[in-house]
Design a protein around this motif. Structure first.
Motif, PDB file in Angstrom:
ATOM      1  N   GLY A   1      15.067  69.182  53.044  1.00 30.46           N
ATOM      2  CA  GLY A   1      15.659  68.776  51.775  1.00 30.46           C
ATOM      3  C   GLY A   1      14.768  67.853  50.958  1.00 30.46           C
ATOM      4  N   LEU A   2      13.678  67.378  51.544  1.00 31.67           N
ATOM      5  CA  LEU A   2      12.770  66.486  50.820  1.00 31.67           C
ATOM      6  C   LEU A   2      11.826  67.279  49.928  1.00 31.67           C
ATOM      7  CD1 LEU A   2      11.646  64.038  53.661  1.00 31.67           C
ATOM      8  CD2 LEU A   2      13.348  63.630  51.886  1.00 31.67           C
TER       9      LEU A   2
ATOM     10  N   ARG B   1       7.845  65.078  52.247  1.00 32.99           N
ATOM     11  CA  ARG B   1       7.907  65.610  53.608  1.00 32.99           C
ATOM     12  C   ARG B   1       6.540  65.496  54.281  1.00 32.99           C
ATOM     13  NH1 ARG B   1      10.462  70.145  52.623  1.00 32.99           N
ATOM     14  NH2 ARG B   1       8.605  71.299  52.060  1.00 32.99           N
TER      15      ARG B   1
ATOM     16  N   HIS C   1      16.685  69.823  59.178  1.00 31.61           N
ATOM     17  CA  HIS C   1      17.406  70.191  57.955  1.00 31.61           C
ATOM     18  C   HIS C   1      17.198  69.132  56.872  1.00 31.61           C
ATOM     19  CE1 HIS C   1      20.369  72.197  55.506  1.00 31.61           C
ATOM     20  NE2 HIS C   1      21.020  71.051  55.350  1.00 31.61           N
ATOM     21  N   ALA C   2      17.247  67.878  57.257  1.00 29.26           N
ATOM     22  CA  ALA C   2      17.050  66.796  56.287  1.00 29.26           C
ATOM     23  C   ALA C   2      15.619  66.802  55.756  1.00 29.26           C
ATOM     24  CB  ALA C   2      17.377  65.446  56.924  1.00 29.26           C
TER      25      ALA C   2
ATOM     26  N   ALA D   1      16.162  59.217  51.016  1.00 33.57           N
ATOM     27  CA  ALA D   1      16.767  60.552  50.974  1.00 33.57           C
ATOM     28  C   ALA D   1      17.158  61.015  52.377  1.00 33.57           C
ATOM     29  CB  ALA D   1      15.801  61.547  50.339  1.00 33.57           C
ATOM     30  N   LEU D   2      16.301  60.753  53.351  1.00 32.40           N
ATOM     31  CA  LEU D   2      16.618  61.136  54.732  1.00 32.40           C
ATOM     32  C   LEU D   2      17.863  60.410  55.218  1.00 32.40           C
ATOM     33  CD1 LEU D   2      13.135  61.300  56.507  1.00 32.40           C
ATOM     34  CD2 LEU D   2      14.726  63.178  56.127  1.00 32.40           C
TER      35      LEU D   2
ATOM     36  N   GLU E   1      25.211  62.192  55.696  1.00 32.73           N
ATOM     37  CA  GLU E   1      26.082  63.315  55.343  1.00 32.73           C
ATOM     38  C   GLU E   1      26.248  64.263  56.518  1.00 32.73           C
ATOM     39  OE1 GLU E   1      24.502  65.275  51.919  1.00 32.73           O
ATOM     40  OE2 GLU E   1      24.693  63.508  50.652  1.00 32.73           O
ATOM     41  N   ALA E   2      25.147  64.534  57.205  1.00 32.87           N
ATOM     42  CA  ALA E   2      25.207  65.447  58.357  1.00 32.87           C
ATOM     43  C   ALA E   2      26.094  64.868  59.450  1.00 32.87           C
ATOM     44  CB  ALA E   2      23.804  65.716  58.896  1.00 32.87           C
TER      45      ALA E   2
ATOM     46  N   SER F   1      20.396  59.342  53.484  1.00 34.65           N
ATOM     47  CA  SER F   1      21.620  59.914  52.926  1.00 34.65           C
ATOM     48  C   SER F   1      21.885  61.303  53.489  1.00 34.65           C
ATOM     49  CB  SER F   1      21.561  59.942  51.397  1.00 34.65           C
ATOM     50  OG  SER F   1      20.540  60.813  50.970  1.00 34.65           O
ATOM     51  N   HIS F   2      20.822  62.116  53.692  1.00 35.67           N
ATOM     52  CA  HIS F   2      21.007  63.449  54.294  1.00 35.67           C
ATOM     53  C   HIS F   2      21.587  63.331  55.703  1.00 35.67           C
ATOM     54  CE1 HIS F   2      19.235  66.068  51.304  1.00 35.67           C
ATOM     55  NE2 HIS F   2      18.104  65.380  51.287  1.00 35.67           N
ATOM     56  N   LEU F   3      21.030  62.428  56.490  1.00 33.22           N
ATOM     57  CA  LEU F   3      21.480  62.291  57.876  1.00 33.22           C
ATOM     58  C   LEU F   3      22.882  61.697  57.948  1.00 33.22           C
ATOM     59  CD1 LEU F   3      18.135  61.192  59.541  1.00 33.22           C
ATOM     60  CD2 LEU F   3      19.246  63.422  59.675  1.00 33.22           C
TER      61      LEU F   3
END
Length: 175
Positions: free
Chosen positions: A89-90, A95, A85-86, A132-133, A139-140, A135-137
């Motif tokens: 989002g890139l 990615r 999922h993360a 970015a990863l 948040e997850a 912050s995504h992870l």
């Protein structure tokens, strides 16, 4: 297409076969039109493709009945789902850099050659992607912690001020 549909009995299969036949015809369009009308060639190819598709499906069914269904695959671990999922989002170029460098273990120089950018650009993409990863992870993980049910403590009964009373069982009399 009506002929292929009549032969297969499946509109979607007929459409796929005709589309593939036209794609193949396009590659040799000059030769086909020089020989005359390309319609018979397209129709023949579409029918053959439909029959081939039907045979492949039949062979899959036979193999299924012979060997049974494939074994169940285990579900993806929650951390892998979060990573996929993360990654989605890139930005696509970030990615690609992450997958080539971190998942395929390619050196930065090779990633640069394959993506057509400088090694410095690859490093920049990787740096931004990691940020970015992260912050995504994070948040997850926070979302997963918030969704996890918090165990409710079981209340301990208050001590009774009186000792428990035992009543002897009544024994029926026979007599």
């Amino acid at each position: 297409m009506a002929v292929v549909y009549a032969a297969t009995g499946d509109l979607a299969e007929a459409e796929d076969a005709v589309q593939e036949a036209y794609a193949r015809a396009w590659q040799r369009w000059d030769r086909l039109t020089a020989e005359g009308d390309p319609t018979p060639w397209v129709r023949t190819v579409a029918l053959r493709l439909a029959v081939s598709s039907w045979r492949r499906a039949r062979n899959r069914m036979r193999a299924h009945f012979r060997h049974g269904p494939p074994p169940d695959l285990p579900d993806l671990a929650p951390d892998r789902v979060a990573l996929v999922h993360a990654l989605r989002g890139l930005k696509p170029e970030q990615r690609t850099a992450v997958v080539l460098h971190h998942l395929l273990d390619l050196p930065i120089e090779q990633v640069a050659r394959e993506t057509g950018v400088s090694p410095g650009a690859v490093r920049t993409r990787l740096s931004r992607a990691r940020k970015a990863l992260g912050s995504h992870l994070a948040e997850a993980e926070a979302d997963a912690d918030a969704e996890a049910p918090t165990p409710t403590p079981t209340p301990t009964p208050a001590p009774s001020p009186h000792p428990p009373v035992c009543h002897p069982k009544e024994v029926p009399s026979h007599g």
